[in-house]
Design a protein around this motif. Structure first.
Motif, mmCIF file in Angstrom:
data_model
loop_
_atom_site.group_PDB
_atom_site.id
_atom_site.type_symbol
_atom_site.label_atom_id
_atom_site.label_comp_id
_atom_site.label_asym_id
_atom_site.label_seq_id
_atom_site.Cartn_x
_atom_site.Cartn_y
_atom_site.Cartn_z
ATOM 1 N N ALA A 28 -39.395 16.472 -41.401
ATOM 2 C CA ALA A 28 -39.657 15.081 -41.791
ATOM 3 C C ALA A 28 -39.007 14.120 -40.794
ATOM 4 C CB ALA A 28 -39.144 14.815 -43.197
ATOM 5 N N ARG A 29 -37.784 14.404 -40.406
ATOM 6 C CA ARG A 29 -37.078 13.551 -39.427
ATOM 7 C C ARG A 29 -37.789 13.612 -38.077
ATOM 8 N NH1 ARG A 29 -35.276 9.398 -37.449
ATOM 9 N NH2 ARG A 29 -33.416 9.464 -36.182
ATOM 10 N N TRP A 30 -38.266 14.791 -37.700
ATOM 11 C CA TRP A 30 -38.983 14.969 -36.440
ATOM 12 C C TRP A 30 -40.256 14.125 -36.435
ATOM 13 C CZ3 TRP A 30 -43.605 17.832 -35.242
ATOM 14 C CH2 TRP A 30 -43.814 18.023 -33.883
ATOM 15 N N ARG A 31 -40.987 14.149 -37.523
ATOM 16 C CA ARG A 31 -42.218 13.360 -37.650
ATOM 17 C C ARG A 31 -41.911 11.870 -37.536
ATOM 18 N NH1 ARG A 31 -43.767 15.375 -42.188
ATOM 19 N NH2 ARG A 31 -44.938 17.070 -41.280
ATOM 20 N N GLN A 32 -40.830 11.441 -38.182
ATOM 21 C CA GLN A 32 -40.415 10.041 -38.129
ATOM 22 C C GLN A 32 -40.018 9.653 -36.695
ATOM 23 O OE1 GLN A 32 -36.844 9.207 -40.395
ATOM 24 N NE2 GLN A 32 -37.777 7.326 -41.193
ATOM 25 N N LEU A 33 -39.342 10.546 -36.005
ATOM 26 C CA LEU A 33 -38.941 10.301 -34.626
ATOM 27 C C LEU A 33 -40.159 10.171 -33.717
ATOM 28 C CD1 LEU A 33 -36.634 10.118 -32.543
ATOM 29 C CD2 LEU A 33 -36.761 12.599 -32.356
ATOM 30 N N LEU A 34 -41.151 11.022 -33.904
ATOM 31 C CA LEU A 34 -42.376 10.943 -33.112
ATOM 32 C C LEU A 34 -43.099 9.622 -33.355
ATOM 33 C CD1 LEU A 34 -43.879 14.526 -33.292
ATOM 34 C CD2 LEU A 34 -42.732 13.436 -31.380
ATOM 35 N N PHE A 35 -43.117 9.172 -34.585
ATOM 36 C CA PHE A 35 -43.748 7.889 -34.902
ATOM 37 C C PHE A 35 -43.028 6.745 -34.193
ATOM 38 C CE2 PHE A 35 -44.212 4.074 -37.539
ATOM 39 C CZ PHE A 35 -45.595 3.937 -37.494
ATOM 40 N N THR A 36 -41.695 6.802 -34.204
ATOM 41 C CA THR A 36 -40.901 5.777 -33.531
ATOM 42 C C THR A 36 -41.164 5.785 -32.032
ATOM 43 O OG1 THR A 36 -39.177 5.960 -35.212
ATOM 44 C CG2 THR A 36 -38.548 4.949 -33.127
ATOM 45 N N ILE A 37 -41.222 6.973 -31.432
ATOM 46 C CA ILE A 37 -41.482 7.093 -29.998
ATOM 47 C C ILE A 37 -42.872 6.564 -29.666
ATOM 48 C CG2 ILE A 37 -41.854 8.766 -28.143
ATOM 49 C CD1 ILE A 37 -39.584 10.423 -29.403
ATOM 50 N N ALA A 38 -43.836 6.823 -30.517
ATOM 51 C CA ALA A 38 -45.203 6.357 -30.277
ATOM 52 C C ALA A 38 -45.283 4.835 -30.257
ATOM 53 C CB ALA A 38 -46.143 6.920 -31.342
ATOM 54 N N GLN A 39 -44.361 4.165 -30.913
ATOM 55 C CA GLN A 39 -44.356 2.711 -30.968
ATOM 56 C C GLN A 39 -43.635 2.070 -29.777
ATOM 57 O OE1 GLN A 39 -46.147 1.218 -33.378
ATOM 58 N NE2 GLN A 39 -46.624 3.286 -34.073
ATOM 59 N N MET A 40 -42.925 2.869 -28.983
ATOM 60 C CA MET A 40 -42.143 2.337 -27.859
ATOM 61 C C MET A 40 -43.044 1.962 -26.693
ATOM 62 S SD MET A 40 -38.901 4.950 -27.837
ATOM 63 C CE MET A 40 -38.022 4.080 -26.561
ATOM 64 N N GLU A 41 -42.569 1.025 -25.891
ATOM 65 C CA GLU A 41 -43.297 0.626 -24.692
ATOM 66 C C GLU A 41 -43.178 1.711 -23.619
ATOM 67 O OE1 GLU A 41 -42.189 -3.184 -23.204
ATOM 68 O OE2 GLU A 41 -42.156 -4.087 -25.201
ATOM 69 N N SER A 42 -44.165 1.770 -22.738
ATOM 70 C CA SER A 42 -44.172 2.768 -21.668
ATOM 71 C C SER A 42 -42.950 2.632 -20.771
ATOM 72 C CB SER A 42 -45.442 2.639 -20.832
ATOM 73 O OG SER A 42 -46.565 2.980 -21.591
ATOM 74 N N ARG A 43 -42.554 1.419 -20.497
ATOM 75 C CA ARG A 43 -41.388 1.214 -19.622
ATOM 76 C C ARG A 43 -40.130 1.832 -20.227
ATOM 77 N NH1 ARG A 43 -39.774 -3.372 -15.763
ATOM 78 N NH2 ARG A 43 -37.531 -3.148 -15.691
ATOM 79 N N SER A 44 -39.946 1.679 -21.523
ATOM 80 C CA SER A 44 -38.779 2.267 -22.198
ATOM 81 C C SER A 44 -38.829 3.789 -22.128
ATOM 82 C CB SER A 44 -38.718 1.819 -23.647
ATOM 83 O OG SER A 44 -38.569 0.427 -23.726
ATOM 84 N N LEU A 45 -40.002 4.348 -22.352
ATOM 85 C CA LEU A 45 -40.138 5.802 -22.285
ATOM 86 C C LEU A 45 -39.857 6.322 -20.882
ATOM 87 C CD1 LEU A 45 -43.312 6.356 -24.483
ATOM 88 C CD2 LEU A 45 -40.950 6.907 -25.052
ATOM 89 N N ARG A 46 -40.329 5.594 -19.877
ATOM 90 C CA ARG A 46 -40.067 6.002 -18.488
ATOM 91 C C ARG A 46 -38.572 5.947 -18.186
ATOM 92 N NH1 ARG A 46 -45.159 3.142 -16.882
ATOM 93 N NH2 ARG A 46 -46.579 4.838 -16.404
ATOM 94 N N THR A 47 -37.900 4.920 -18.671
ATOM 95 C CA THR A 47 -36.458 4.790 -18.442
ATOM 96 C C THR A 47 -35.711 5.945 -19.101
ATOM 97 O OG1 THR A 47 -36.673 2.382 -18.346
ATOM 98 C CG2 THR A 47 -34.468 3.263 -18.740
ATOM 99 N N ILE A 48 -36.076 6.269 -20.326
ATOM 100 C CA ILE A 48 -35.448 7.391 -21.020
ATOM 101 C C ILE A 48 -35.718 8.694 -20.266
ATOM 102 C CG2 ILE A 48 -35.536 8.792 -23.124
ATOM 103 C CD1 ILE A 48 -36.093 6.126 -24.642
#
Length: 63
Positions: A28-48
Motif C-alpha cells: 500500500a505504501r509502495w502504491r502511494q509512493l508511485l502515485f506521488t512520484i507520478a505527480q512530480m515534475e520531470s525536472r525534480s525526477l531528473r535531479t533525484i
C-alpha cells in the motif's frame, strides 16, 4: 561467461532484490509512493536521478 559479465549479472540481481523489498513488505505504501512520484515534475525526477547516480558512483569508488 567471463568474470565481468558475471559481476554485472550479480549487480543487476541485487538491484532487483532491493527494488522488490518495498512492494513485498508494504504494497500500500509502495502504491502511494508511485502515485506521488507520478505527480512530480520531470525536472525534480531528473535531479533525484542525478543525485542517486552520483551517490552510487561514490559508493562504488569507496568499495
Amino acid at each position: 561467461m567471463n568474470a565481468v559479465a558475471g559481476e554485472f549479472l550479480r549487480a543487476v540481481a541485487l538491484v532487483m532484490v532491493i527494488e522488490g523489498l518495498l512492494p513485498f513488505l508494504a504494497p500500500a505504501r509502495w502504491r502511494q509512493l508511485l502515485f506521488t512520484i507520478a505527480q512530480m515534475e520531470s525536472r525534480s525526477l531528473r535531479t533525484i536521478g542525478l543525485f542517486s547516480m552520483l551517490i552510487g558512483v561514490a559508493i562504488l569508488q569507496l568499495v
